[in-house]
Design a protein around this motif. Structure first.
Motif, PDB file in Angstrom:
ATOM      1  N   LEU A 293       0.834  -1.204   0.000  1.00 16.25           N
ATOM      2  CA  LEU A 293       0.000   0.000   0.000  1.00 16.25           C
ATOM      3  C   LEU A 293       0.867   1.253   0.000  1.00 16.25           C
ATOM      4  CD1 LEU A 293      -2.737  -1.160   2.518  1.00 16.25           C
ATOM      5  CD2 LEU A 293      -3.145  -0.380   0.176  1.00 16.25           C
ATOM      6  N   ILE A 294       1.908   1.245   0.829  1.00 14.46           N
ATOM      7  CA  ILE A 294       2.771   2.427   0.900  1.00 14.46           C
ATOM      8  C   ILE A 294       3.522   2.621  -0.415  1.00 14.46           C
ATOM      9  CG2 ILE A 294       4.850   3.353   2.003  1.00 14.46           C
ATOM     10  CD1 ILE A 294       3.820   2.178   4.630  1.00 14.46           C
TER      11      ILE A 294
ATOM     12  N   VAL B  76       2.621   1.602  -3.494  1.00 14.30           N
ATOM     13  CA  VAL B  76       1.762   1.969  -4.631  1.00 14.30           C
ATOM     14  C   VAL B  76       1.102   3.332  -4.433  1.00 14.30           C
ATOM     15  CG1 VAL B  76      -0.308   1.336  -5.928  1.00 14.30           C
ATOM     16  CG2 VAL B  76       1.323  -0.426  -5.218  1.00 14.30           C
ATOM     17  N   PHE B  77       0.659   3.614  -3.203  1.00 14.00           N
ATOM     18  CA  PHE B  77      -0.146   4.824  -3.023  1.00 14.00           C
ATOM     19  C   PHE B  77       0.614   5.973  -2.366  1.00 14.00           C
ATOM     20  CE2 PHE B  77      -3.465   1.446  -3.075  1.00 14.00           C
ATOM     21  CZ  PHE B  77      -4.030   1.830  -4.279  1.00 14.00           C
ATOM     22  N   PHE B  78       1.881   5.757  -2.002  1.00 17.13           N
ATOM     23  CA  PHE B  78       2.642   6.850  -1.387  1.00 17.13           C
ATOM     24  C   PHE B  78       3.961   7.092  -2.120  1.00 17.13           C
ATOM     25  CE2 PHE B  78       5.543   8.401   2.053  1.00 17.13           C
ATOM     26  CZ  PHE B  78       4.945   9.634   2.225  1.00 17.13           C
ATOM     27  N   LEU B  79       4.815   6.038  -2.213  1.00 15.85           N
ATOM     28  CA  LEU B  79       6.143   6.245  -2.808  1.00 15.85           C
ATOM     29  C   LEU B  79       6.073   6.405  -4.322  1.00 15.85           C
ATOM     30  CD1 LEU B  79       8.198   3.753  -0.611  1.00 15.85           C
ATOM     31  CD2 LEU B  79       7.961   6.230  -0.365  1.00 15.85           C
ATOM     32  N   LEU B  80       5.317   5.528  -4.955  1.00 13.04           N
ATOM     33  CA  LEU B  80       5.186   5.625  -6.422  1.00 13.04           C
ATOM     34  C   LEU B  80       4.638   6.993  -6.863  1.00 13.04           C
ATOM     35  CD1 LEU B  80       5.386   3.847  -9.086  1.00 13.04           C
ATOM     36  CD2 LEU B  80       2.926   3.513  -8.806  1.00 13.04           C
ATOM     37  N   PRO B  81       3.555   7.482  -6.240  1.00 16.93           N
ATOM     38  CA  PRO B  81       3.059   8.812  -6.635  1.00 16.93           C
ATOM     39  C   PRO B  81       4.089   9.919  -6.435  1.00 16.93           C
ATOM     40  CG  PRO B  81       1.376   7.666  -5.403  1.00 16.93           C
ATOM     41  CD  PRO B  81       2.613   6.816  -5.317  1.00 16.93           C
ATOM     42  N   ILE B  82       4.930   9.799  -5.398  1.00 19.84           N
ATOM     43  CA  ILE B  82       5.930  10.846  -5.196  1.00 19.84           C
ATOM     44  C   ILE B  82       6.932  10.849  -6.358  1.00 19.84           C
ATOM     45  CG2 ILE B  82       7.921  11.474  -3.776  1.00 19.84           C
ATOM     46  CD1 ILE B  82       6.158  10.621  -1.357  1.00 19.84           C
TER      47      ILE B  82
END
Lengths: 296, 274
Positions: A23-24, A26-32
């Protein structure tokens, strides 16, 4: 035997950590990471329907931002909020924590709950409440100021007063949080140090300067850094109270990013603002760690 | 022995004045929400409703359909809390107690990511959720709460204090890792899970920017988004807006009063050990 147990535990570790890490990622590190990429494209409203039409434009978004007036105004506003509001909030928190920790205070629990209450209120709701408190004619604030012969002040309509008004709301809303952290920090200072100083005849100010402040240093650094990072993300207050006005005096970097990205759908430009915010926040954090960490 | 700091009467006077200033906006919000139309905009300002009325609350729940936003907020907040406690408790336990090469380095890397403003990822996350068809859904709003580095951090710190012997004893008895976690670890770390739940509940209930971005259909709005939308059309209706603010903020205040001790523990745990 031990080897299989170890392997079994390692497999279990992946099951325990897997969901959170996925989750982190896909939805936190990747978007950054994607945000960095997005900031060097001309991604706009047409590209939303057809992402392949977005083109690589190098640093053009950054050049346009840094060459225009809007970004600098938003940066100035944000720095005003961070540099004036942040220290003020920390000072109020510390003052409240010192009083709350005074040995002779009664009703300690009640005062703590009251001072903390604004922290858990909904920012949007209390921003609306304060919008009415700031009303130039009917607002309670101007009424009370009038009783002591001050004002009236057009709090949210005057470009010079709008940011102070937002700072006042933010300090009121947030000081209870750091207050509790300071209270815990004060409790961790050994009582014997105060007793020894009292025997030596140190004044209250001397005790504060020689024992309390150094004892609080690690907590102080934590509070200063987290408060600053949070204050850089100013958004809901101006969104609800002033929509960035008057004359752009309260348009923060995040509000500017929101408008570019989600009102005008210039996602490339908005991503560049976000990256600049990240760089500024990182630089400010490093400066603060250096300044305060070095003093100890 | 010398006196410490200011005298007791001065101290109590200051504390009392501070409490008054702190509570004034909230008390006025509640008082104004019961005032008849127009009374909150009178001069000199009124502090108390002349004849208390519930008409604004009725208006909000019937004509303006705030009940729907209330339910949206409840659903999203409850789901966020349950998912967050589930995902983060397992991860926090794993980081504390299960062997994995590079585990601690991985954890430090995640902790460092805490300084990155969430806004940097918001635009791509919006595009990603759009591709996944999650814009304007509960799931889209929930995504950022599901796993949180801070939540993992809280659980990990607390679980580190759990003796390994306790876990090993259960393992020797033949319990699998999930059993060990559920029957041995969970009962011991329950206090920190309540803390995590209280934290997630309040931040999900109060959050504004992300639901504002993800939710485009007013039938899906959470309370803060609905309220910010309402103030655009009803800025003149002070009493109505105050009633809306009460409805939005009261559940958060009540939740805090119920879970005050455990919530406060979460705040101080993050600062002193971090």
């Amino acid at each position: 035997m031990n080897g299989t147990l170890h392997r079994r535990q390692e497999r279990a570790a992946w099951i325990f950590l897997g969901p959170a890490l996925c989750l982190i990622a896909v939805f936190f590190l990747l978007p950054i990471l994607a945000g960095l990429l997005l900031s060097v494209t001309d991604f706009d409203i047409y590209a939303i329907g057809a992402p392949q039409t977005a083109r690589f434009v190098g640093l053009r978004n950054y050049q346009e931002l840094l060459g225009g007036e809007e970004f600098w105004q938003a940066l100035r506003n944000t720095l005003y909020f961070v540099l004036v509001g942040g220290p003020l909030a920390v000072a109020v928190s510390l003052g409240a924590a010192l009083m709350l920790s005074a040995p002779r205070l009664r009703l300690r629990g009640l005062f703590r709950t009251i001072y903390f209450a604004p922290v858990v209120t909904t920012l949007v709701a209390v921003a609306i409440v304060w919008r009415y408190l700031y009303h130039p004619h009917y607002g309670l604030l101007n009424y009370w100021l009038g009783l002591v012969g001050l004002g009236p002040i057009d709090w949210l309509g005057d470009p010079r007063w709008a940011m102070p008004a937002i700072i006042l709301l933010a300090v009121w809303k947030g000081f209870g949080y750091n207050m509790l952290i300071f209270v815990a920090g004060l409790q961790s200072i050994p009582e014997e140090r105060y007793e020894a100083a009292a025997v030596d005849g140190a004044s209250a100010w001397q005790r504060f300067h020689a024992i309390t402040l150094p004892g609080l240093a690690p907590v102080f650094l934590f509070v200063a850094v987290t408060t600053m990072i949070g204050y850089f993300q100013l958004f809901a207050e101006p969104y609800v109270m002033t929509q960035g006005g008057p004359l752009g005096a309260t348009r923060s970097l995040v509000l500017f990013m929101y408008e570019e990205g989600f009102r005008w759908w210039r996602l490339g430009t908005a991503a560049a603002i976000a990256v600049l915010l990240l760089l500024i926040t990182l630089a400010a954090t490093l400066i603060q760690l250096r300044l305060q960490g070095g003093r100890r | 022995m010398r006196r410490k700091g200011v005298g007791a009467p001065v101290l109590h006077l200051l504390m009392f004045l501070g409490a008054l200033v702190t509570l004034a906006p909230l008390l006025w919000m509640i008082a104004a929400s019961f005032m008849p139309v127009g009374e909150a905009n009178s001069y000199p300002p009124r502090l108390w409703p002349s004849s208390p009325t519930l008409v604004h609350y009725r208006d909000l729940f019937t004509r303006l359909d705030l009940a729907r936003s209330f339910l949206n907020s409840v659903a999203i907040t409850v789901l966020a809390t349950v998912i967050s406690v589930l995902v983060n408790s397992m991860a926090g336990y794993g980081f504390a107690k299960l062997p994995l090469p590079g585990r601690d380095r991985l954890f430090r890397g995640l902790s460092a990511a805490l300084v990155i403003p969430a806004q940097v990822g918001m635009l791509p996350l919006f595009l990603l959720l759009r591709e996944m068809g999650l814009i304007n859904t509960y799931a889209g709003v929930l995504v950022p709460y599901a796993a949180s580095v801070y939540g993992i951090f809280l659980v990990r710190q607390y679980t580190l204090g759990l003796p390994d012997e306790l876990l090993d004893a259960a393992r020797v008895d033949g319990a699998g890792e999930l059993r060990v976690f559920a029957t041995v670890a969970l009962p011991v770390i329950r206090p920190i899970l309540v803390t995590l739940a209280a934290f997630t509940f309040l931040s999900a209930w109060n959050d504004f920017m992300w639901p504002l971005i993800v939710l485009s259909d007013s039938a899906r709005y959470t309370l803060p988004v609905a309220l910010a939308n309402l103030v655009g059309e009803h800025v003149q209706d002070t009493e109505l807006m105050m009633a809306g603010s009460v409805i939005t903020t009261l559940p958060a205040l009540l939740a805090f009063l119920l879970f005050q001790r455990t919530y406060v523990r979460g705040i101080t745990a993050g600062s002193l050990k971090g």
